[in-house]
Design a protein around this motif. Structure first.
Motif, PDB file in Angstrom:
ATOM      1  N   TYR A 103      24.212  28.823  42.389  1.00 26.50           N
ATOM      2  CA  TYR A 103      23.859  29.343  43.716  1.00 26.50           C
ATOM      3  C   TYR A 103      22.431  29.889  43.715  1.00 26.50           C
ATOM      4  O   TYR A 103      21.645  29.568  44.610  1.00 26.50           O
ATOM      5  CB  TYR A 103      24.850  30.432  44.151  1.00 26.50           C
ATOM      6  CG  TYR A 103      24.376  31.124  45.406  1.00 26.50           C
ATOM      7  CD1 TYR A 103      24.572  30.538  46.654  1.00 26.50           C
ATOM      8  CD2 TYR A 103      23.693  32.328  45.341  1.00 26.50           C
ATOM      9  CE1 TYR A 103      24.110  31.146  47.808  1.00 26.50           C
ATOM     10  CE2 TYR A 103      23.231  32.947  46.491  1.00 26.50           C
ATOM     11  CZ  TYR A 103      23.434  32.348  47.718  1.00 26.50           C
ATOM     12  OH  TYR A 103      22.967  32.948  48.851  1.00 26.50           O
ATOM     13  N   GLN A 104      22.098  30.720  42.724  1.00 23.39           N
ATOM     14  CA  GLN A 104      20.757  31.293  42.650  1.00 23.39           C
ATOM     15  C   GLN A 104      19.691  30.202  42.626  1.00 23.39           C
ATOM     16  O   GLN A 104      18.694  30.281  43.352  1.00 23.39           O
ATOM     17  CB  GLN A 104      20.597  32.154  41.397  1.00 23.39           C
ATOM     18  CG  GLN A 104      21.252  33.500  41.480  1.00 23.39           C
ATOM     19  CD  GLN A 104      21.041  34.288  40.194  1.00 23.39           C
ATOM     20  OE1 GLN A 104      21.019  33.719  39.105  1.00 23.39           O
ATOM     21  NE2 GLN A 104      20.883  35.584  40.321  1.00 23.39           N
ATOM     22  N   GLY A 111      14.592  28.088  49.357  1.00 23.49           N
ATOM     23  CA  GLY A 111      13.822  29.117  50.063  1.00 23.49           C
ATOM     24  C   GLY A 111      12.378  29.228  49.659  1.00 23.49           C
ATOM     25  O   GLY A 111      11.544  29.659  50.447  1.00 23.49           O
ATOM     26  N   VAL A 112      12.032  28.848  48.434  1.00 21.97           N
ATOM     27  CA  VAL A 112      10.688  29.104  47.945  1.00 21.97           C
ATOM     28  C   VAL A 112      10.026  27.871  47.351  1.00 21.97           C
ATOM     29  O   VAL A 112       8.954  27.462  47.753  1.00 21.97           O
ATOM     30  CB  VAL A 112      10.705  30.234  46.879  1.00 21.97           C
ATOM     31  CG1 VAL A 112       9.310  30.474  46.332  1.00 21.97           C
ATOM     32  CG2 VAL A 112      11.257  31.507  47.483  1.00 21.97           C
ATOM     33  N   VAL A 113      10.662  27.271  46.390  1.00 21.54           N
ATOM     34  CA  VAL A 113      10.027  26.220  45.616  1.00 21.54           C
ATOM     35  C   VAL A 113      10.102  24.874  46.326  1.00 21.54           C
ATOM     36  O   VAL A 113       9.132  24.124  46.353  1.00 21.54           O
ATOM     37  CB  VAL A 113      10.655  26.132  44.205  1.00 21.54           C
ATOM     38  CG1 VAL A 113       9.988  25.046  43.394  1.00 21.54           C
ATOM     39  CG2 VAL A 113      10.533  27.475  43.510  1.00 21.54           C
ATOM     40  N   GLY A 120      18.947  18.561  51.338  1.00 26.24           N
ATOM     41  CA  GLY A 120      20.211  18.556  50.619  1.00 26.24           C
ATOM     42  C   GLY A 120      20.624  19.946  50.180  1.00 26.24           C
ATOM     43  O   GLY A 120      21.799  20.305  50.241  1.00 26.24           O
ATOM     44  N   ARG A 121      19.643  20.748  49.748  1.00 22.40           N
ATOM     45  CA  ARG A 121      19.939  22.116  49.328  1.00 22.40           C
ATOM     46  C   ARG A 121      20.387  22.973  50.515  1.00 22.40           C
ATOM     47  O   ARG A 121      21.333  23.737  50.415  1.00 22.40           O
ATOM     48  CB  ARG A 121      18.726  22.733  48.647  1.00 22.40           C
ATOM     49  CG  ARG A 121      18.491  22.192  47.277  1.00 22.40           C
ATOM     50  CD  ARG A 121      17.311  22.893  46.589  1.00 22.40           C
ATOM     51  NE  ARG A 121      17.242  22.465  45.214  1.00 22.40           N
ATOM     52  CZ  ARG A 121      16.579  21.393  44.797  1.00 22.40           C
ATOM     53  NH1 ARG A 121      15.932  20.635  45.655  1.00 22.40           N
ATOM     54  NH2 ARG A 121      16.573  21.074  43.515  1.00 22.40           N
ATOM     55  N   VAL A 122      19.695  22.847  51.624  1.00 20.50           N
ATOM     56  CA  VAL A 122      20.062  23.610  52.814  1.00 20.50           C
ATOM     57  C   VAL A 122      21.461  23.205  53.282  1.00 20.50           C
ATOM     58  O   VAL A 122      22.285  24.053  53.624  1.00 20.50           O
ATOM     59  CB  VAL A 122      19.008  23.421  53.926  1.00 20.50           C
ATOM     60  CG1 VAL A 122      19.483  24.007  55.250  1.00 20.50           C
ATOM     61  CG2 VAL A 122      17.688  24.062  53.500  1.00 20.50           C
ATOM     62  N   PHE A 126      24.455  25.899  53.524  1.00 24.78           N
ATOM     63  CA  PHE A 126      24.860  26.411  54.829  1.00 24.78           C
ATOM     64  C   PHE A 126      25.804  25.509  55.614  1.00 24.78           C
ATOM     65  O   PHE A 126      26.698  26.001  56.280  1.00 24.78           O
ATOM     66  CB  PHE A 126      23.607  26.724  55.661  1.00 24.78           C
ATOM     67  CG  PHE A 126      22.717  27.723  54.986  1.00 24.78           C
ATOM     68  CD1 PHE A 126      23.120  29.042  54.810  1.00 24.78           C
ATOM     69  CD2 PHE A 126      21.491  27.348  54.482  1.00 24.78           C
ATOM     70  CE1 PHE A 126      22.318  29.963  54.165  1.00 24.78           C
ATOM     71  CE2 PHE A 126      20.667  28.263  53.837  1.00 24.78           C
ATOM     72  CZ  PHE A 126      21.084  29.575  53.677  1.00 24.78           C
ATOM     73  N   THR A 127      25.622  24.202  55.568  1.00 28.89           N
ATOM     74  CA  THR A 127      26.497  23.312  56.324  1.00 28.89           C
ATOM     75  C   THR A 127      27.804  23.083  55.571  1.00 28.89           C
ATOM     76  O   THR A 127      28.892  23.258  56.123  1.00 28.89           O
ATOM     77  CB  THR A 127      25.805  21.968  56.610  1.00 28.89           C
ATOM     78  OG1 THR A 127      24.561  22.222  57.258  1.00 28.89           O
ATOM     79  CG2 THR A 127      26.671  21.090  57.488  1.00 28.89           C
ATOM     80  N   ASP A 128      27.679  22.684  54.300  1.00 29.55           N
ATOM     81  CA  ASP A 128      28.877  22.439  53.490  1.00 29.55           C
ATOM     82  C   ASP A 128      29.515  23.736  53.002  1.00 29.55           C
ATOM     83  O   ASP A 128      30.657  23.729  52.563  1.00 29.55           O
ATOM     84  CB  ASP A 128      28.533  21.552  52.299  1.00 29.55           C
ATOM     85  CG  ASP A 128      28.107  20.157  52.708  1.00 29.55           C
ATOM     86  OD1 ASP A 128      28.347  19.771  53.868  1.00 29.55           O
ATOM     87  OD2 ASP A 128      27.530  19.448  51.866  1.00 29.55           O
TER      88      ASP A 128
END
Length: 136
Positions: A103-104, A111-113, A120-122, A126-128
């Motif tokens: 998760y981290q 959010g940053v990198v 896919g990360r978002v 948040f969606t999945d």
């Protein structure tokens, strides 16, 4: 002398933990398994496979079935130093410590990198709602 990126990373790491607690809440805690291992199936496995593909380019088939390839990828992820933390025991079993680090890493990268598959990360976050489905 403090490096601004190191301070930001430390702040985000602490924030990621707080966000996980807020995101998961008591409903997520009741539905997420405490461990996921070889032979298990279901949404938690799907999220684990997706997360490992995003974070370590594991190349896993997202089948929802915790097979040997998934266990090997989990052990590889456990062997990594994430945010300067020591590697985890390389058991190949996905537990709460492994889930917290996945998760981290996903939260920080989105959010940053933002390397690789930002969308896919978002979606994973948040969606999945994968943080609610994996051990944490």
């Amino acid at each position: 002398m403090h490096k601004p990126w190191a301070l930001r990373a430390a702040t985000l790491t602490a924030g990621a933990g707080a966000a996980l607690a807020l995101t998961v809440g008591s409903a997520g805690a009741a539905t997420a398994p405490s461990t996921v291992k070889l032979g298990d199936t279901g949404p938690a496995v799907t999220c684990i496979q997706q997360g490992l593909n995003l974070e370590i380019n594991a190349g896993l088939t997202v089948s929802g079935s915790y097979d040997q390839a998934t266990a090997t990828a989990v052990a590889k992820f456990q062997s990594l130093r994430v945010f300067g933390q020591n590697p985890l025991p390389q058991t190949g079993v996905f537990d709460s410590a492994t889930g917290g680090r996945l998760y981290q890493a996903t939260f920080y990268d989105a959010g940053v990198v933002s390397p690789g598959d930002y969308n896919g990360r978002v979606k994973w976050l948040f969606t999945d709602k994968c943080p609610e489905k994996i051990p944490h």
